[in-house]
Scaffold this motif. Structure first.
Motif, short mmCIF file in Angstrom:
data_model
loop_
_atom_site.label_atom_id
_atom_site.label_comp_id
_atom_site.label_asym_id
_atom_site.label_seq_id
_atom_site.Cartn_x
_atom_site.Cartn_y
_atom_site.Cartn_z
N GLY A 168 61.23 19.50 13.32
CA GLY A 168 62.17 20.16 14.21
C GLY A 168 62.45 19.37 15.48
N ARG A 169 62.00 18.15 15.53
CA ARG A 169 62.25 17.31 16.71
C ARG A 169 63.05 16.09 16.31
N VAL A 170 63.70 15.50 17.28
CA VAL A 170 64.48 14.29 17.03
C VAL A 170 64.26 13.30 18.17
N ALA A 229 66.61 -0.27 6.65
CA ALA A 229 65.68 -0.82 5.67
C ALA A 229 64.72 0.25 5.18
N SER A 230 64.67 1.35 5.90
CA SER A 230 63.75 2.43 5.53
C SER A 230 64.19 3.15 4.26
N HIS A 231 65.34 2.77 3.76
CA HIS A 231 65.82 3.37 2.51
C HIS A 231 64.83 3.12 1.38
N ASN A 232 64.06 2.06 1.54
CA ASN A 232 63.04 1.76 0.55
C ASN A 232 61.87 2.72 0.67
N LYS A 233 61.77 3.32 1.82
CA LYS A 233 60.66 4.22 2.09
C LYS A 233 61.17 5.64 2.31
N PRO A 234 61.28 6.43 1.27
CA PRO A 234 61.82 7.79 1.32
C PRO A 234 61.05 8.70 2.28
N GLU A 235 59.84 8.29 2.60
CA GLU A 235 59.00 9.13 3.46
C GLU A 235 59.47 9.08 4.90
N ILE A 236 60.33 8.13 5.22
CA ILE A 236 60.79 8.00 6.60
C ILE A 236 61.84 9.06 6.90
N PRO A 237 61.57 9.94 7.85
CA PRO A 237 62.53 10.99 8.23
C PRO A 237 63.63 10.43 9.12
N ALA A 238 64.45 9.61 8.54
CA ALA A 238 65.50 8.93 9.31
C ALA A 238 66.48 9.93 9.91
N HIS A 239 66.55 11.10 9.32
CA HIS A 239 67.49 12.10 9.83
C HIS A 239 67.07 12.63 11.19
N ARG A 240 65.82 12.35 11.57
CA ARG A 240 65.33 12.80 12.87
C ARG A 240 65.59 11.74 13.94
N LEU A 258 74.28 12.20 18.35
CA LEU A 258 75.29 12.10 17.30
C LEU A 258 74.67 11.50 16.03
N LEU A 259 75.00 12.10 14.91
CA LEU A 259 74.41 11.63 13.65
C LEU A 259 75.16 10.41 13.11
N THR A 260 75.08 9.36 13.83
CA THR A 260 75.82 8.14 13.47
C THR A 260 75.40 7.58 12.12
N GLY A 261 74.19 7.89 11.72
CA GLY A 261 73.70 7.30 10.48
C GLY A 261 73.89 8.17 9.25
N LYS A 262 74.56 9.29 9.43
CA LYS A 262 74.68 10.23 8.32
C LYS A 262 75.43 9.61 7.14
N HIS A 263 76.29 8.70 7.45
CA HIS A 263 77.06 8.06 6.38
C HIS A 263 76.17 7.21 5.48
N HIS A 264 75.00 6.92 5.98
CA HIS A 264 74.06 6.10 5.21
C HIS A 264 73.19 6.94 4.28
N PHE A 265 73.32 8.23 4.41
CA PHE A 265 72.62 9.13 3.50
C PHE A 265 73.56 9.46 2.35
N ASN A 266 73.28 9.15 1.21
CA ASN A 266 74.04 9.63 0.05
C ASN A 266 75.54 9.81 0.28
N GLY A 267 76.02 9.53 1.47
CA GLY A 267 77.45 9.72 1.74
C GLY A 267 77.84 11.17 1.87
N SER A 268 76.85 12.05 2.03
CA SER A 268 77.16 13.47 2.18
C SER A 268 76.62 13.98 3.50
N ASN A 269 76.64 15.30 3.65
CA ASN A 269 76.11 15.87 4.90
C ASN A 269 74.63 16.21 4.79
#
Length: 116
Positions: A24-26, A51-62, A69-80
């Motif tokens: 719940g933190r960012v 590069a953390s895409h190799n490591k699914p355990e990384i909570p990049a969404h935080r 601003l979620l500037t990196g959201k486009h790097h997730f599956n291309g969805s929301n």
DNA sequence: CCTGTGACATAAG
DNA sequence: CCTTATGCCACAG
């Protein structure tokens, strides 16, 4: 921390910090970079997250930019997915921007203190 | 060794 | 609020 070691585990440092972000933190790229001693090189953090895409355990969404601003959201599956993950943690996201950012902001400099 | 690049940050207009 | 410009620095090729 010797300067020589700065560049060796930089990515892992970023991962380590990201993994320590509480539920719940960012935080921001700049905050992480600053904590790592590479203040100003927030780009490195973002790149490390890339590069953390190799490591699914990384909570990049935080990890978001200074404005929340979620500037990196486009790097997730291309969805929301990123937004949904954040909302799932009780964080309000509107127009790809975190609401009440200060309330959810987690600063590694403060929470993890400064070592050395 | 040199160049390009990047999910940023800050300042200026 | 917007767009540009500049700094920043590790990494890949």
């Amino acid at each position: 921390m010797p300067k020589n070691l700065n560049n060796i585990n930089f990515f892992e440092r970023v991962y380590a910090v990201a993994l320590q972000i509480p539920f719940g933190r960012v935080t921001s790229y700049g905050a992480i970079g600053k904590y790592l001693g590479s203040a100003g090189s927030a780009r490195m953090v973002g790149w490390a997250m890339n590069a953390s895409h190799n490591k699914p355990e990384i909570p990049a969404h935080r990890v978001v930019n200074r404005k929340g601003l979620l500037t990196g959201k486009h790097h997730f599956n291309g969805s929301n997915l990123m937004q949904e993950l954040l909302e799932n943690e009780g964080i309000q996201v509107v127009e790809n921007q975190i609401q009440n950012l200060e309330q959810h902001f987690w600063d590694p400099m403060i929470e993890l203190k400064i070592k050395e």
